[in-house]
Design an enzyme around this catalytic site. Structure first.
Site, PDB file in Angstrom:
ATOM      1  N   HIS A 190       0.861  -1.282  -0.057  1.00 24.79           N
ATOM      2  CA  HIS A 190       0.141  -0.001   0.164  1.00 24.79           C
ATOM      3  C   HIS A 190       0.842   1.259  -0.094  1.00 24.79           C
ATOM      4  O   HIS A 190       0.264   2.387  -0.444  1.00 24.79           O
ATOM      5  CB  HIS A 190      -0.958  -0.111   1.251  1.00 24.79           C
ATOM      6  CG  HIS A 190      -2.416  -1.109   0.666  1.00 24.79           C
ATOM      7  ND1 HIS A 190      -2.171  -2.203   1.138  1.00 24.79           N
ATOM      8  CD2 HIS A 190      -3.223  -0.844   0.158  1.00 24.79           C
ATOM      9  CE1 HIS A 190      -3.243  -2.896   0.633  1.00 24.79           C
ATOM     10  NE2 HIS A 190      -3.727  -2.144  -0.027  1.00 24.79           N
ATOM     11  N   GLU A 433     -10.854 -11.646  -4.269  1.00 19.46           N
ATOM     12  CA  GLU A 433      -9.433 -11.426  -4.159  1.00 19.46           C
ATOM     13  C   GLU A 433      -8.765 -12.577  -3.245  1.00 19.46           C
ATOM     14  O   GLU A 433      -7.800 -12.741  -2.815  1.00 19.46           O
ATOM     15  CB  GLU A 433      -9.109 -10.194  -3.617  1.00 19.46           C
ATOM     16  CG  GLU A 433      -9.815  -9.771  -2.349  1.00 19.46           C
ATOM     17  CD  GLU A 433      -9.507  -8.405  -1.711  1.00 19.46           C
ATOM     18  OE1 GLU A 433      -8.583  -7.686  -2.111  1.00 19.46           O
ATOM     19  OE2 GLU A 433     -10.253  -7.982  -0.767  1.00 19.46           O
ATOM     20  N   ASP A 457      -4.399  -8.615  -4.151  1.00 23.03           N
ATOM     21  CA  ASP A 457      -4.443 -10.054  -3.282  1.00 23.03           C
ATOM     22  C   ASP A 457      -4.573 -11.163  -3.814  1.00 23.03           C
ATOM     23  O   ASP A 457      -4.076 -12.071  -3.259  1.00 23.03           O
ATOM     24  CB  ASP A 457      -5.646  -9.451  -2.157  1.00 23.03           C
ATOM     25  CG  ASP A 457      -5.099  -8.540  -1.011  1.00 23.03           C
ATOM     26  OD1 ASP A 457      -4.015  -8.818  -0.722  1.00 23.03           O
ATOM     27  OD2 ASP A 457      -5.962  -7.545  -0.785  1.00 23.03           O
ATOM     28  N   CYS A 504     -10.024  -4.009  -9.853  1.00 25.11           N
ATOM     29  CA  CYS A 504      -9.323  -2.702  -9.440  1.00 25.11           C
ATOM     30  C   CYS A 504      -8.073  -2.903  -8.698  1.00 25.11           C
ATOM     31  O   CYS A 504      -7.685  -1.925  -8.171  1.00 25.11           O
ATOM     32  CB  CYS A 504     -10.530  -2.284  -8.262  1.00 25.11           C
ATOM     33  SG  CYS A 504     -10.761  -3.459  -6.875  1.00 25.11           S
TER      34      CYS A 504
HETATM   35  C1  PEP Z   1      -6.571  -5.703  -4.600  1.00 21.85           C
HETATM   36  O1  PEP Z   1      -6.152  -6.492  -3.605  1.00 21.85           O
HETATM   37  O2  PEP Z   1      -6.166  -5.903  -5.829  1.00 21.85           O
HETATM   38  C2  PEP Z   1      -6.964  -4.393  -3.963  1.00 21.85           C
HETATM   39  C3  PEP Z   1      -7.560  -3.611  -5.237  1.00 21.85           C
HETATM   40  O3  PEP Z   1      -7.359  -3.974  -2.786  1.00 21.85           O
HETATM   41  P1  PEP Z   1      -5.927  -3.639  -1.855  1.00 21.85           P
HETATM   42  O4  PEP Z   1      -4.973  -3.484  -2.684  1.00 21.85           O
HETATM   43  O5  PEP Z   1      -6.337  -2.329  -1.056  1.00 21.85           O
HETATM   44  O6  PEP Z   1      -5.647  -4.878  -1.018  1.00 21.85           O
HETATM   45 MG    MG Z   2      -7.164  -6.215  -1.484  1.00 20.56          MG
END
Ligand code: PEP
Ligand code: MG
Length: 589
Positions: A190, A433, A457, A504
């Site tokens: 992140h 995910e 994920d 996403c």
């Molecule tokens: C993902 O896991 O692809 C996602 C979009 O959520 P995050 O990156 O916040 O875990």
């Molecule tokens: Mg995620």
């Protein structure tokens, strides 16, 4: 001497500027004679005791938030602080030489660092850093200098750190932060995602950048290639200054050329491109890049960098503002996804051995209905201010999704009883995910209104490769045949149930994958705003018929290397190699 290091480029762009070493301070140390020697020793003891309290707190917080192994560094610092010889030597020298403690501590640290350095064993580098760190903490107390704070930098700087948490990154001085270089972390951590979102060039996974850098050293950082150069020669500097200018001009031209284009393939199919947002300042980035809505609002950032939970009212205002800004376009609010690599210190979540597999996201929310319900109330209330839908992270089974929907029902019934308006037909979606969710996507599809595939994920859990661990970052591979098949089977389940399926994860924002994802039947792509013009340019150059054929072919390819080779071949046929290298942060590894 110029030093070149190679890490993982995670946020494109070139940064050039003086290094600010986060975690290491430089202090002007005075030297003077003291009359009251006992008082001087007492001053030292008081400062050391205060530092002990700080370190103890840091140790406990880090152990709780990031686990024991990350906290051990503070235990090492405590041992240095409590070293009897250190305390004894300082006290004795005050009495024998009559000098102030700051000067004596500074000398002690310098003498012992030199001694360790002279042994020539690289294993002592850590020990030297620990000594310097403890020394500067005591000096900062004695001299009453303020501690480091990344939210207010004195001058434009490249931040060099062993590690930065998502909270550190969310708190950056947006005017003076030129770039980020860290030892730890991977491409979809992140911290990396946030750097991209804030359009700050970043390189992670450098392993030893802090050891090669002195405060104020000029650092060049290329967030696409992962190259970091410390103390560059004049020729290198001139080359990168010209390169930075060229890239910025190219990007400006790309954005202005793309601004008024639609997200349509050559044969007329619309592929909506939406934005992922984390912080309020990203809304303007998304609008500038013509996002067709928000495909993922990572609401947990509202919970970071503060001492207490955000109130329902605060959350309502944030969600309603985004909904109203994007109206009539869709805004997808994802419920709280804390845990993994994002922690809010005020929630005091206990440390876990495997935080990515632990008490994270929806698992946390279902056990903290007080927090979950307040968030859901805020989201439902915001739903009348725009086109809002709600999505749930880390769903791993039908029973879990049903429990979540039950909570939503309870919150909705409560609002209704109190005549609080909200959209009663609000859509509820599941993130896909976790591999188990892929396997039962047909069952989950019956229970919700849309899917959004979180490839960040999904890749981590399918290939069993921690997304924040730089040591195995080379194994983190979106082009793995298993990932392609998982996306394909999720899309098929969604289509059979007549619900839309978007992506996403960061993969959606890598132009290299755009044609493949469209060909696999993904309905919408949601990404960091910075990637929107690049992916749009791809969409504008492909045909749906060709994309479908291409995707079918790739589903039968056996290795990641071959998938990648075919993606590159296809991509190169449309664009020059240089454009590819300049624009694709995820694939340039
Ligand atoms: C993902 O896991 O692809 C996602 C979009 O959520 P995050 O990156 O916040 O875990
Ligand atoms: Mg995620």
């Amino acid at each position: 001497m110029e030093i070149a290091l190679r890490g993982i480029g995670v946020s494109p762009g070139i940064a050039i500027g003086p290094a600010l070493l986060y975690g290491v301070q430089t202090i002007d140390v005075p030297k003077y004679r003291v009359n009251d020697k006992a008082a001087e020793v007492a001053r030292f003891e008081t400062a050391a005791n205060e530092v002990r309290k700080d370190l103890q707190l840091l140790y406990e917080q880090t152990a709780e938030e990031l686990g024991q192994s990350n906290a051990d560094i503070f235990r090492a610092h405590l041992m240095i602080l409590d070293d009897v010889d250190f305390r004894k030597e300082i006290a004795e020298r005050v009495h024998s030489e009559g000098l102030n403690v700051e000067h004596l501590i500074d000398e002690y640290i310098a003498k012992h660092s030199r001694a360790l350095q002279s042994l020539g064993d690289p294993r002592f580098q850590e020990k030297i850093k620990d000594l310097l760190d403890v020394g500067s903490r005591i000096l900062a107390k004695l001299l009453n200098t303020t501690s480091e704070n990344l939210s207010h930098l004195e001058r434009p700087s490249v931040i060099v750190a062993h590690d930065l948490s998502p909270s550190d990154t969310a708190n950056l001085d947006m005017v003076n932060t030129l770039g980020l270089a860290t030892d730890l972390s991977g491409p979809t951590s992140h911290t990396a995602i946030l750097a991209r979102a804030l359009e700050i060039p970043a390189v992670v996974g450098l392993r030893y950048v802090g050891e090669h850098t002195m405060p104020g050293d000029i650092v060049i950082l290329d967030g696409t290639t992962g190259q970091v150069i410390i103390r560059p020669t004049e020729a290198t500097l001139a080359h990168y200054i010209a390169e930075k200018k060229r890239l910025e001009e190219e990007r400006k031209a790309l954005i202005s050329a793309e601004t008024h284009r639609r997200n349509v393939t050559l044969d007329g199919y619309e592929v909506p491109i939406l934005a992922n947002i984390e912080l309020p300042q990203e809304i303007s980035h998304s609008l500038r890049n013509q996002a067709e809505g928000v495909g993922l609002f990572r609401t947990e950032y509202l919970y970071l960098n503060r001492d207490s939970l955000p109130t329902e009212e605060e959350q309502f205002e944030a969600y309603a503002q985004v909904a109203a800004t994007f109206k009539p376009r869709i805004v997808t609010l994802r419920t709280l996804d804390l845990g993994g690599d994002k922690f809010a210190s005020h929630l005091r979540m206990a440390p876990e051995i495997n935080p990515q597999l632990g008490w994270r996201a929806i698992r946390f929310c279902l056990e903290r209905p007080d927090i979950f319900k307040a968030q859901l109330r805020a989201m439902l209330r915001a739903s009348i201010h725009g086109n809002v839908q709600i999505m749930f992270p880390l769903i791993s089974g039908v029973d879990e999704l049903r429990r979540v929907k039950e909570v939503v029902k309870e919150v909705a019934a409560d609002l209704e009883r109190r005549s609080v308006p909200f959209n009663k037909k609000i859509k509820l979606g599941s993130m896909i995910e976790v591999p188990s969710a892929v396997m039962i996507a047909d069952l989950l599809a019956r229970e919700c209104d849309f899917f959004s595939i979180g490839t960040n994920d999904l890749i981590q859990y399918s290939i069993a490769v921690d997304r924040v661990n730089e040591k195995i970052a080379h194994m983190y591979e979106p082009a793995h045949p298993a990932i392609l098949r998982m996306i394909h089977s999720t899309v098929r389940a969604a289509k059979a149930a007549r619900i839309p399926c978007s992506i996403c994860g960061e993969m959606a924002g890598d132009p290299l994958f755009a044609e493949l994802l469209v060909g696999l039947g993904v309905d919408e792509l949601s990404m960091s705003s910075v990637a929107i013009p690049l992916v749009r340019a791809e969409i504008n150059e492909i045909r749906m018929t060709g994309a479908k054929r291409f995707a079918r072919r790739l589903l039968n390819v056996e290795t990641s290397a071959e998938v990648r080779a075919q993606l590159l071949k296809r991509f190169r046929a449309r664009r020059s190699v240089q454009a590819l290298l300049d624009t694709s942060p995820v694939q340039a590894r």
